[in-house]
Scaffold this motif. Structure first.
Motif, PDB file in Angstrom:
ATOM      1  N   TRP A 150       0.941  11.192 -16.580  1.00 23.87           N
ATOM      2  CA  TRP A 150       1.732  11.090 -17.834  1.00 23.87           C
ATOM      3  C   TRP A 150       0.580  10.545 -18.958  1.00 23.87           C
ATOM      4  CZ3 TRP A 150       2.177   6.692 -22.071  1.00 23.87           C
ATOM      5  CH2 TRP A 150       3.125   7.123 -22.886  1.00 23.87           C
ATOM      6  N   ASP A 151       0.085  10.990 -19.879  1.00 26.94           N
ATOM      7  CA  ASP A 151      -1.374  11.120 -20.958  1.00 26.94           C
ATOM      8  C   ASP A 151      -1.494  10.628 -21.523  1.00 26.94           C
ATOM      9  OD1 ASP A 151      -2.094  13.158 -18.373  1.00 26.94           O
ATOM     10  OD2 ASP A 151      -2.609  14.897 -20.500  1.00 26.94           O
ATOM     11  N   ARG A 208       0.896  -1.173  -0.240  1.00 28.63           N
ATOM     12  CA  ARG A 208       0.209   0.140   0.461  1.00 28.63           C
ATOM     13  C   ARG A 208       0.601   1.304  -0.044  1.00 28.63           C
ATOM     14  NH1 ARG A 208      -3.211  -3.120   3.460  1.00 28.63           N
ATOM     15  NH2 ARG A 208      -1.921  -1.314   5.579  1.00 28.63           N
ATOM     16  N   GLN A 209       1.657   1.246   0.795  1.00 28.59           N
ATOM     17  CA  GLN A 209       2.986   2.499   0.914  1.00 28.59           C
ATOM     18  C   GLN A 209       3.270   2.561   0.035  1.00 28.59           C
ATOM     19  OE1 GLN A 209       2.643   4.883   2.785  1.00 28.59           O
ATOM     20  NE2 GLN A 209       4.783   5.900   2.774  1.00 28.59           N
ATOM     21  N   GLY A 210       3.800   1.370  -1.433  1.00 32.32           N
ATOM     22  CA  GLY A 210       4.624   1.376  -3.071  1.00 32.32           C
ATOM     23  C   GLY A 210       3.584   2.101  -3.742  1.00 32.32           C
ATOM     24  N   ALA A 253       4.248   5.741  -5.123  1.00 29.67           N
ATOM     25  CA  ALA A 253       4.025   5.723  -7.317  1.00 29.67           C
ATOM     26  C   ALA A 253       2.634   7.284  -6.992  1.00 29.67           C
ATOM     27  CB  ALA A 253       3.484   4.583  -7.554  1.00 29.67           C
ATOM     28  N   GLU A 254       2.393   6.587  -6.345  1.00 28.12           N
ATOM     29  CA  GLU A 254       0.737   7.207  -6.850  1.00 28.12           C
ATOM     30  C   GLU A 254       1.442   8.990  -6.985  1.00 28.12           C
ATOM     31  OE1 GLU A 254      -2.216   6.617  -5.354  1.00 28.12           O
ATOM     32  OE2 GLU A 254      -2.841   4.877  -6.646  1.00 28.12           O
TER      33      GLU A 254
END
Length: 141
Positions: A138-139, A126-128, A132-133
């Protein structure tokens, strides 16, 4: 008279040396005339009443109150009378020796349960994802 330390350890009162010294603190002019503070001494490392295991733990528990020669010195000056200070010093000595007599149970190494391992790994995942979020988006164009 024998002073009980634990159920099996007793200290002979004849081993104690009591000296009355001048005290600072409350008492007004009386403090300059009367020696009400108590200095209680016990040759702890040479005492026949104390078991070797207690003597071995005493330096860690007593700290600065234990002299180089192995003598335990307790000074009591909180009260205005010799008797109250003597009682206080004796109580503190007994408490210190009881603390030295107490032996901690040895820690038994245990292994983490399967469920605790799974919870730890899920938390790390969950922490990862959370970290990452946080990155730049990037579209795709």
């Amino acid at each position: 008279m024998r002073i009980p330390i634990t159920a099996s350890v007793f200290l002979d009162e004849a081993e104690l040396s009591v000296r009355f010294i001048q005290s600072s603190g409350p008492g007004g002019q009386n403090v300059n005339k009367v020696a009400t503070a108590v200095q209680l001494r016990l040759d702890a490392l040479g005492s026949p009443s104390l078991p070797e295991a207690l003597k071995a733990r005493l330096p860690q528990v007593a700290g600065q109150r234990l002299t180089q020669g192995g003598e335990l010195v307790i000074t009591a000056r909180a009260h205005r009378t010799q008797e109250a200070n003597r009682r206080d010093a004796l109580e503190r000595l007994v408490a210190l020796l009881r603390e030295a007599a107490h032996r901690d149970r040895p820690r038994v190494a245990t292994r983490p349960t399967h469920a605790s391992k799974r919870r730890r790994l899920e938390g790390k995942a969950r922490q990862g994802i959370r970290k990452a979020e946080r990155g730049a988006r990037w579209d795709g164009e």
